[in-house]
Design a protein around this motif. Structure first.
Motif, PDB file in Angstrom:
ATOM      1  N   THR A   1      45.322  52.098  40.036  1.00 22.12           N
ATOM      2  CA  THR A   1      44.655  53.558  40.247  1.00 22.12           C
ATOM      3  C   THR A   1      43.139  53.423  40.460  1.00 22.12           C
ATOM      4  O   THR A   1      42.698  54.031  41.570  1.00 22.12           O
ATOM      5  CB  THR A   1      44.735  54.264  38.867  1.00 22.12           C
TER       6      THR A   1
ATOM      7  N   LYS B   1      42.128  62.101  41.435  1.00 21.43           N
ATOM      8  CA  LYS B   1      41.355  62.747  40.264  1.00 21.43           C
ATOM      9  C   LYS B   1      40.292  61.769  39.929  1.00 21.43           C
ATOM     10  O   LYS B   1      39.151  62.108  39.540  1.00 21.43           O
ATOM     11  CB  LYS B   1      42.159  62.926  39.266  1.00 21.43           C
TER      12      LYS B   1
ATOM     13  N   ILE C   1      41.949  60.191  32.669  1.00 23.49           N
ATOM     14  CA  ILE C   1      42.727  60.474  34.152  1.00 23.49           C
ATOM     15  C   ILE C   1      43.966  59.919  33.720  1.00 23.49           C
ATOM     16  O   ILE C   1      44.061  58.693  33.078  1.00 23.49           O
ATOM     17  CB  ILE C   1      41.740  59.605  35.056  1.00 23.49           C
ATOM     18  N   ALA C   2      45.050  60.428  34.302  1.00 18.13           N
ATOM     19  CA  ALA C   2      46.361  60.027  33.991  1.00 18.13           C
ATOM     20  C   ALA C   2      46.614  58.582  34.981  1.00 18.13           C
ATOM     21  O   ALA C   2      45.921  58.704  36.167  1.00 18.13           O
ATOM     22  CB  ALA C   2      47.345  61.106  34.446  1.00 18.13           C
ATOM     23  N   GLN C   3      47.239  57.823  34.407  1.00 14.84           N
ATOM     24  CA  GLN C   3      47.453  56.709  35.381  1.00 14.84           C
ATOM     25  C   GLN C   3      48.240  56.890  36.652  1.00 14.84           C
ATOM     26  O   GLN C   3      49.043  57.828  36.598  1.00 14.84           O
ATOM     27  CB  GLN C   3      48.717  55.646  34.403  1.00 14.84           C
TER      28      GLN C   3
ATOM     29  N   ASP D   1      46.632  58.683  39.163  1.00 10.21           N
ATOM     30  CA  ASP D   1      46.258  59.869  39.733  1.00 10.21           C
ATOM     31  C   ASP D   1      44.569  59.296  40.334  1.00 10.21           C
ATOM     32  O   ASP D   1      43.582  59.536  39.816  1.00 10.21           O
ATOM     33  CB  ASP D   1      45.892  60.864  38.770  1.00 10.21           C
TER      34      ASP D   1
END
Length: 420
Positions: free
Chosen positions: A250, A369, A362-364, A366
């Motif tokens: 990411t 974002k 932050i989502a893994q 993404d």
């Protein structure tokens, strides 16, 4: 009155690298200041016995390496050495090598000692999450051994609320479980910063008197002394271990997105671990000139390094939520820098950041974002200062003194309960 005695057992202890070894050293010296006779049993290349101040350090010789076979040999040698030592009122085991709680149970039972297990990582449950292929029958055996050892402990200390929830699900008596978070290095605390500042002032005065010309043209060092360059950069810093639990895909994708649009944003990785090889390969293949890799830095440069980052990155796989808590969070908070956590929203790290407004989650996977969050901190001073204030507030809570005092109180209560 006779001093209480405590034996800490862990594979790593300074001067070896690693955050776990450093918090162990801080805790051992905290116990010693409280009036305990403290011994640390650890591993190194050569066997010896020495004094680290008032703390006795016993090292058993082991071969380097992190293979299952090497870890098993370290486990056996630490167990054998502990059984040969005199009786200690309390035995404290950590989680390096894995399953050390089982060795602690054997030692405590044989020596009739109290036993506290300090969970930095939850084994064996974390092994599959780290990508290790272990047969089901072997995992079942390891789980039963770990559970039996945990149930026999007089106290279990975990470093996050998410880990406590996992303990509850595994059947451990929650009356025995204490949540005591890890802490940053002393050099990053207010007292440590004041001490370092005094030393720097003395050194600067000496250098100025010796050769005043050395300071000409380097005025920018007064504000950001770690990074010596003329080009202003907005630095996104990752400092610490980068292993199997810390994904980097990411971050790499976000760096690629920002490379052409915002060349003033630089991603700096400082430390070691297998992930650094991955970053180096990807940097070369993708031509990511906005990534810089640096080796681990000495503690004398830690304050300058941490304050040299404008935003700090913390990364953790979703699969290891509740099984570990990244210690680099507390270093970032102590430095008073906004944090961006790439990982599970339910983890201790995410909860601390949200509670204090110290950064973003932050989502893994993404990457867009993540890139947007970095740009917001880069372009909006109000957002950056709000997160910085949150980090500073959190940093006032997560200090060594608070956790160490909780540890010592819990240890004394445990001994009194055992005696009663």
């Amino acid at each position: 009155m006779q001093k209480p005695t405590v034996l800490f057992i862990n594979r790593v202890y300074p001067p070896a690298k690693g955050a776990t070894g450093r918090v162990l050293r801080d805790l051992a010296h905290g116990f010693a200041r409280d009036g305990w006779n403290v011994t640390v049993l650890t591993a190194d290349a050569v066997s010896d016995t020495s004094m680290d101040g008032v703390v006795k350090v016993i090292r058993v010789a082991t071969k380097p390496g992190k293979t299952p076979r090497r870890y098993a040999m370290v486990w056996v040698k630490l167990l054998w050495a502990a059984l040969r030592l005199p009786r200690y009122q309390m035995v404290v085991t950590l989680t390096d090598p894995p399953m050390l709680v089982v060795a602690g149970r054997i030692v405590a039972k044989w020596k009739k000692s109290t036993h506290i297990h300090w969970c930095q990582d939850l084994y064996p449950d974390i092994l599959p999450a780290l990508g290790m292929n272990i047969p089901d029958w072997a995992m079942n055996i390891l789980r039963k051994m770990a559970q039996r050892a945990m149930l026999s402990c007089d106290r279990v200390v975990v470093i996050g609320r998410c880990m406590a929830r996992h303990m509850a699900q595994s059947g451990v008596d929650m009356r025995k479980v204490s949540i005591i978070p890890n802490w940053p290095d002393f050099e990053l605390t207010p007292a440590g910063r004041a001490k370092i500042q005094k030393l720097k002032q003395k050194a600067e005065l000496f250098a100025a008197e010796k050769n005043k010309s050395l300071l000409k043209g380097h005025e920018h060092l007064k504000t950001r002394p770690f990074f010596i360059d003329d080009a202003p950069k907005f630095r996104v810093l990752y400092s610490g271990n980068l292993g199997r639990a810390h994904p980097v895909a990411t971050i790499l994708d976000a760096a690629q997105t920002l490379m052409s649009t915002n060349p003033e944003i630089e991603f700096v990785f400082v430390g070691d671990g297998d992930g650094f090889d991955t970053i180096a390969q990807e940097r070369a293949q993708r031509g990511l000139d906005n990534i810089r890799l640096l080796p681990p830095q000495p503690l004398s440069r830690l304050k300058d390094l941490m304050e040299g980052g404008d935003v700090h990155l913390i990364s953790m796989k979703h699969e290891v939520s509740g099984l570990l808590v990244p210690s680099k969070l507390y270093a970032a908070l102590a430095a008073g820098r906004p944090c961006i956590f790439i990982g599970p929203d339910s983890s201790e790290t995410a909860k601390v950041i949200k509670e204090y407004g110290a950064g973003s989650i932050i989502a893994q996977g993404d990457a867009p974002k993540l890139a947007a969050a970095i740009l917001k901190y880069r372009n909006d001073g109000d957002v950056w200062f709000a997160a910085q204030n949150g980090a500073l507030r959190a940093g006032e809570k997560y200090i060594p003194a608070n956790s160490i005092s909780s540890w010592i109180k819990g240890a004394r209560d445990t001994i009194r309960s055992r005696v009663a």
